[in-house]
Design an enzyme around this catalytic site. Structure first.
Site, short mmCIF file in Angstrom:
data_model
loop_
_atom_site.label_atom_id
_atom_site.label_comp_id
_atom_site.label_asym_id
_atom_site.label_seq_id
_atom_site.Cartn_x
_atom_site.Cartn_y
_atom_site.Cartn_z
N HIS A 206 0.81 -1.22 0.00
CA HIS A 206 0.00 0.00 0.00
C HIS A 206 0.84 1.27 0.00
O HIS A 206 0.33 2.36 -0.26
CB HIS A 206 -0.98 0.00 1.19
CG HIS A 206 -0.36 0.25 2.53
ND1 HIS A 206 -0.05 -0.76 3.41
CD2 HIS A 206 0.00 1.40 3.16
CE1 HIS A 206 0.45 -0.24 4.51
NE2 HIS A 206 0.49 1.07 4.38
N ASP A 239 0.21 -7.67 1.42
CA ASP A 239 0.58 -6.26 1.59
C ASP A 239 2.10 -6.09 1.61
O ASP A 239 2.65 -5.38 2.46
CB ASP A 239 -0.04 -5.68 2.87
CG ASP A 239 0.04 -4.15 2.90
OD1 ASP A 239 0.20 -3.55 1.82
OD2 ASP A 239 -0.05 -3.57 4.00
N SER A 317 4.69 2.47 7.92
CA SER A 317 4.37 1.30 7.10
C SER A 317 5.55 0.89 6.23
O SER A 317 6.16 1.70 5.54
CB SER A 317 3.18 1.61 6.19
OG SER A 317 2.00 1.79 6.95
#
Length: 470
Positions: A206, A239, A317
């Site tokens: 992402h 992810d 992230s």
């Protein structure tokens, strides 16, 4: 004019000087009894003289031996200088005023005095400077503790092996940040770390998804250098994404064994939260096998996550979660948000990371083929079921049967409407718990499912099949 003391910047201003009197003819009596000037010149010891000549009055001429002749004029034999006046050396005339006698100094004596004054000034200045330095050096401190380590002059101040500072120092050079621009001009940021010395870097899908199609992905190394990155492969199911940059001298971080992680282990989360690169936060592993769904409905990632209380914020992230040995045990991917919150705003002490063992397998697949695979058992689950365990759907959904023909579940004897109670002895009560437990394994692995059909409960062995990630 009076002398003003410039050492006091707040001293009162010099009082105003009275207007000068208009010159007029004076009688000797008036001159004798006129008061002294309100601004008398100071008396200089050893030189005599009481003030300016204009402040003195003429006196009757008295002959005598005390007349001091002017060097530029012929003396007036009828004028005797008053002892309180100074002769006017500029005009050479007495101007009708009495002059005070003064001792004349020879040129050699004057020169000697000037030299002596100069020497005294030099000696005084040097002594004052040395005294000032001495006072500065000897100025009393507050008797505070003396500095140690690097502050005391050590060339390099190290920290004990295994300390937070030592682990952080070893990890930070390998952590990067991302600047991503989407095809529509939108932007995003995130973190990552070096996988290999030849330029492969790992992050979350992402983080780079918006720049993977018609956008741009830029990697910023720990030294501040920026490099255009090529997306090698990515998978929304886990992810994860791998990019590559053209750079040399990169130092990879080792991947640890996430199966060895236990609750209570100390960990560090490293990355660029809110764009603040090279940020390190500390915490512990607060839970294991936490089922987490990350992403939106179209790109949901099911993660069998490591939970930590190390502060993780937007921008973390893709960054590493490392143990006390500096090994990566997880990839920071998601944070919890309070009920009712539309989006995560910051750490509330519940962060989640993809286990390193899953990262290793998926990263290798992405580097080798640009694609990743994940394991399946070949069933559809009933999202509306409420009760013990997880129920297999009874009806087809969008043309897909509840149990895939010749799939792992079909071959193991699982049928539509059965309830799966546990996987490898671990109870499951929600669909995502079963999904993440299966995806934590690898295609070809065998798992044991506890299944209930009606009133019959049994254990069945299921060999997982492979499906390509999108």
């Amino acid at each position: 004019m009076t002398h003003q003391d410039h050492s006091d910047l707040f001293a009162a201003p010099e009082p105003p000087r009275p207007p000068a009197p208009q010159p007029r003819s004076e009688t000797p009596q008036e001159a004798v009894h006129r008061p002294a000037s309100p601004f008398p010149l100071p008396r200089v010891p050893g030189l005599g003289g009481a003030g300016p000549a204009s402040a003195q009055a003429p006196v009757p001429p008295l002959p005598g031996p005390h007349t001091v002749p002017d060097e530029r004029s012929v003396p007036d034999e009828h004028t005797v200088p008053d002892e309180h006046t100074v002769p006017d050396e500029r005009s050479g005339r007495t101007g009708g005023e009495a002059r005070a006698p003064r001792a004349r100094l020879g040129g050699a004596r004057v020169a000697g005095i000037l030299v002596l004054a100069l020497l005294v000034g030099l000696v005084g200045g040097f002594a004052g400077d040395r005294l000032s330095d001495s006072l500065a050096d000897d100025r009393p401190a507050a008797q505070l503790p003396a500095p140690t380590g690097a502050a005391a002059g050590a060339s390099e101040f190290t920290r004990p092996d295994g300390s937070v500072a030592a682990v952080a120092a070893g990890v930070l050079p390998s952590v990067v940040s991302f600047e991503v621009t989407g095809g529509d001009g939108s932007g995003s940021s995130g973190s990552g770390f070096v996988l290999s010395a030849d330029g492969y870097i790992l992050t979350n899908d992402h983080v780079v998804a918006s720049g993977a199609s018609g956008g741009a992905v830029v990697v910023v190394l720990a030294d501040g250098s920026e490099h255009d990155a090529e997306v090698v492969g990515r998978t929304s199911d886990y992810d994860l994404a791998v990019v590559r940059i053209d750079a040399e001298g990169l130092v990879p971080l080792p991947l640890g064994d996430s199966d060895d992680v236990v609750v209570g282990d100390e960990v560090l989360a490293v990355g660029a939260p809110l764009g603040l690169d090279s940020t390190v936060t500390q915490g512990i592993v607060s839970a294991l096998h936490r089922p987490v769904q990350a992403g939106d409905q179209s790109t949901t990632a099911f993660i069998d996550a490591i939970q930590t209380d190390a502060a993780i914020n937007p921008g973390n992230s893709g960054g590493p979660l490392v143990n006390a040995a500096g090994e990566v045990i997880g990839i920071n991917s998601a944070i919890a948000q309070p009920p009712g919150a539309l989006q995560a705003t910051g750490s509330i002490g519940l962060g989640f990371a993809i286990p390193a063992n899953q990262v290793r397998t998926t990263a290798e697949q992405l580097i080798e083929s640009g694609e990743a695979t994940y394991p399946v058992i070949g069933v559809l689950l009933d999202a509306g079921y409420v009760g013990e365990g997880v129920k297999v759907a009874e009806e087809p959904q969008e043309g897909t049967p509840p149990v895939t023909d010749d799939g792992p579940a079909d071959l193991a004897g699982i049928r539509a409407g059965d309830v799966i109670l546990a996987i490898d002895g671990r109870p499951v009560s929600r669909s995502d718990e079963l999904i993440v437990a299966i995806r934590a394994a690898q295609p070809g692995d065998a798992v044991t499912l506890t299944v209930r059909s009606g009133d019959d409960e049994r254990d069945v062995r299921v060999v997982l099949q492979e499906r390509s990630s999108e």
